[in-house]
Motif scaffolding. Sequence first.
Motif, PDB file in Angstrom:
ATOM      1  N   LEU A  22       0.822  -1.211   0.000  1.00 55.91           N
ATOM      2  CA  LEU A  22       0.000   0.000   0.000  1.00 55.91           C
ATOM      3  C   LEU A  22       0.856   1.261   0.000  1.00 55.91           C
ATOM      4  CD1 LEU A  22      -2.836  -1.056   2.449  1.00 55.91           C
ATOM      5  CD2 LEU A  22      -2.971  -0.785  -0.030  1.00 55.91           C
ATOM      6  N   LYS A  23       1.982   1.231   0.710  1.00 55.06           N
ATOM      7  CA  LYS A  23       2.883   2.385   0.734  1.00 55.06           C
ATOM      8  C   LYS A  23       3.411   2.680  -0.672  1.00 55.06           C
ATOM      9  CE  LYS A  23       7.119   2.030   2.098  1.00 55.06           C
ATOM     10  NZ  LYS A  23       8.370   1.855   2.839  1.00 55.06           N
ATOM     11  N   VAL A  24       3.851   1.639  -1.363  1.00 56.80           N
ATOM     12  CA  VAL A  24       4.370   1.821  -2.722  1.00 56.80           C
ATOM     13  C   VAL A  24       3.251   2.268  -3.664  1.00 56.80           C
ATOM     14  CG1 VAL A  24       5.412   0.632  -4.687  1.00 56.80           C
ATOM     15  CG2 VAL A  24       6.275   0.221  -2.396  1.00 56.80           C
ATOM     16  N   MET A  25       2.059   1.714  -3.486  1.00 59.96           N
ATOM     17  CA  MET A  25       0.930   2.109  -4.322  1.00 59.96           C
ATOM     18  C   MET A  25       0.632   3.597  -4.153  1.00 59.96           C
ATOM     19  SD  MET A  25      -3.070   1.126  -4.152  1.00 59.96           S
ATOM     20  CE  MET A  25      -3.242   2.210  -2.747  1.00 59.96           C
ATOM     21  N   TRP A  26       0.663   4.100  -2.920  1.00 62.65           N
ATOM     22  CA  TRP A  26       0.394   5.518  -2.687  1.00 62.65           C
ATOM     23  C   TRP A  26       1.509   6.399  -3.241  1.00 62.65           C
ATOM     24  CZ3 TRP A  26      -4.235   6.896  -2.350  1.00 62.65           C
ATOM     25  CH2 TRP A  26      -5.173   6.137  -1.691  1.00 62.65           C
ATOM     26  N   TYR A  27       2.767   5.933  -3.162  1.00 65.53           N
ATOM     27  CA  TYR A  27       3.865   6.683  -3.784  1.00 65.53           C
ATOM     28  C   TYR A  27       3.638   6.803  -5.290  1.00 65.53           C
ATOM     29  CZ  TYR A  27       6.886   6.441   0.383  1.00 65.53           C
ATOM     30  OH  TYR A  27       7.421   6.574   1.621  1.00 65.53           O
ATOM     31  N   LEU A  28       3.303   5.695  -5.921  1.00 61.60           N
ATOM     32  CA  LEU A  28       3.073   5.713  -7.371  1.00 61.60           C
ATOM     33  C   LEU A  28       1.877   6.590  -7.726  1.00 61.60           C
ATOM     34  CD1 LEU A  28       3.736   1.965  -8.227  1.00 61.60           C
ATOM     35  CD2 LEU A  28       5.236   3.908  -8.653  1.00 61.60           C
ATOM     36  N   ALA A  29       0.834   6.548  -6.930  1.00 68.37           N
ATOM     37  CA  ALA A  29      -0.339   7.389  -7.187  1.00 68.37           C
ATOM     38  C   ALA A  29       0.017   8.863  -7.033  1.00 68.37           C
ATOM     39  CB  ALA A  29      -1.474   7.007  -6.246  1.00 68.37           C
ATOM     40  N   ALA A  30       0.814   9.199  -6.031  1.00 65.19           N
ATOM     41  CA  ALA A  30       1.211  10.597  -5.823  1.00 65.19           C
ATOM     42  C   ALA A  30       2.084  11.099  -6.971  1.00 65.19           C
ATOM     43  CB  ALA A  30       1.955  10.734  -4.500  1.00 65.19           C
ATOM     44  N   ALA A  62       9.523   3.837 -12.169  1.00 66.99           N
ATOM     45  CA  ALA A  62      10.100   2.559 -12.596  1.00 66.99           C
ATOM     46  C   ALA A  62      10.933   1.938 -11.480  1.00 66.99           C
ATOM     47  CB  ALA A  62      10.955   2.763 -13.845  1.00 66.99           C
ATOM     48  N   TYR A  63      11.652   2.770 -10.729  1.00 63.65           N
ATOM     49  CA  TYR A  63      12.432   2.256  -9.605  1.00 63.65           C
ATOM     50  C   TYR A  63      11.536   1.563  -8.587  1.00 63.65           C
ATOM     51  CZ  TYR A  63      14.713   2.209  -5.106  1.00 63.65           C
ATOM     52  OH  TYR A  63      15.173   1.820  -3.878  1.00 63.65           O
ATOM     53  N   TYR A  64      10.438   2.218  -8.209  1.00 65.24           N
ATOM     54  CA  TYR A  64       9.545   1.618  -7.220  1.00 65.24           C
ATOM     55  C   TYR A  64       8.912   0.331  -7.735  1.00 65.24           C
ATOM     56  CZ  TYR A  64       9.772   5.253  -3.720  1.00 65.24           C
ATOM     57  OH  TYR A  64      10.198   6.095  -2.743  1.00 65.24           O
ATOM     58  N   ILE A  65       8.536   0.312  -8.997  1.00 68.13           N
ATOM     59  CA  ILE A  65       7.920  -0.889  -9.560  1.00 68.13           C
ATOM     60  C   ILE A  65       8.911  -2.040  -9.588  1.00 68.13           C
ATOM     61  CG2 ILE A  65       6.970  -1.878 -11.677  1.00 68.13           C
ATOM     62  CD1 ILE A  65       5.697   0.910 -12.174  1.00 68.13           C
ATOM     63  N   SER A  67      11.742  -2.311  -7.882  1.00 69.63           N
ATOM     64  CA  SER A  67      12.261  -2.621  -6.558  1.00 69.63           C
ATOM     65  C   SER A  67      11.284  -3.436  -5.728  1.00 69.63           C
ATOM     66  CB  SER A  67      12.601  -1.328  -5.833  1.00 69.63           C
ATOM     67  OG  SER A  67      13.014  -1.586  -4.534  1.00 69.63           O
ATOM     68  N   GLU A  68      10.033  -3.056  -5.726  1.00 70.60           N
ATOM     69  CA  GLU A  68       9.071  -3.706  -4.841  1.00 70.60           C
ATOM     70  C   GLU A  68       8.291  -4.822  -5.518  1.00 70.60           C
ATOM     71  OE1 GLU A  68       8.940  -3.337  -1.625  1.00 70.60           O
ATOM     72  OE2 GLU A  68      10.534  -1.849  -1.773  1.00 70.60           O
ATOM     73  N   PHE A  69       7.748  -4.565  -6.692  1.00 66.54           N
ATOM     74  CA  PHE A  69       6.874  -5.554  -7.301  1.00 66.54           C
ATOM     75  C   PHE A  69       7.646  -6.653  -8.028  1.00 66.54           C
ATOM     76  CE2 PHE A  69       3.921  -1.794  -7.392  1.00 66.54           C
ATOM     77  CZ  PHE A  69       3.281  -2.183  -6.233  1.00 66.54           C
ATOM     78  N   MET A  70       8.854  -6.338  -8.487  1.00 61.07           N
ATOM     79  CA  MET A  70       9.687  -7.361  -9.121  1.00 61.07           C
ATOM     80  C   MET A  70      10.765  -7.862  -8.161  1.00 61.07           C
ATOM     81  SD  MET A  70       9.891  -5.621 -12.888  1.00 61.07           S
ATOM     82  CE  MET A  70      10.732  -6.969 -13.658  1.00 61.07           C
TER      83      MET A  70
END
Length: 109
Positions: A22-30, A62-65, A67-70
Amino acid sequence: MEQQTSQVEVKPVNKAKVKNFLKVMWYLAAITAIEFAIAFTVPHEHKWVRIIVFIALTIVKAYYIVSEFMHLGHEKKSLKMSIVLPMLFVVFLIFIMIYQGDAILKALY
């Protein structure tokens, strides 16, 4: 012949993983909201600023995706560098293509 019974075991939700997701999702949304705000508020006269900001924000997303999802953020440094360094060359290629495309466009008009 023996009968095998299959049992499904339900494990409790790992709350730390859900919280991180959820934290990463909110970062990406922001970041996406910032991109939209820039797209609709910054005038077209500041084209280069918009392009640079969009590319930078896309790299952050791209970094967050990756780093966290992959799950690359939890790997060793050598594996991270084997992915990040070629990406830097691609970003450099994008800048060169934008610059050359603009030069060609100015030459035509």
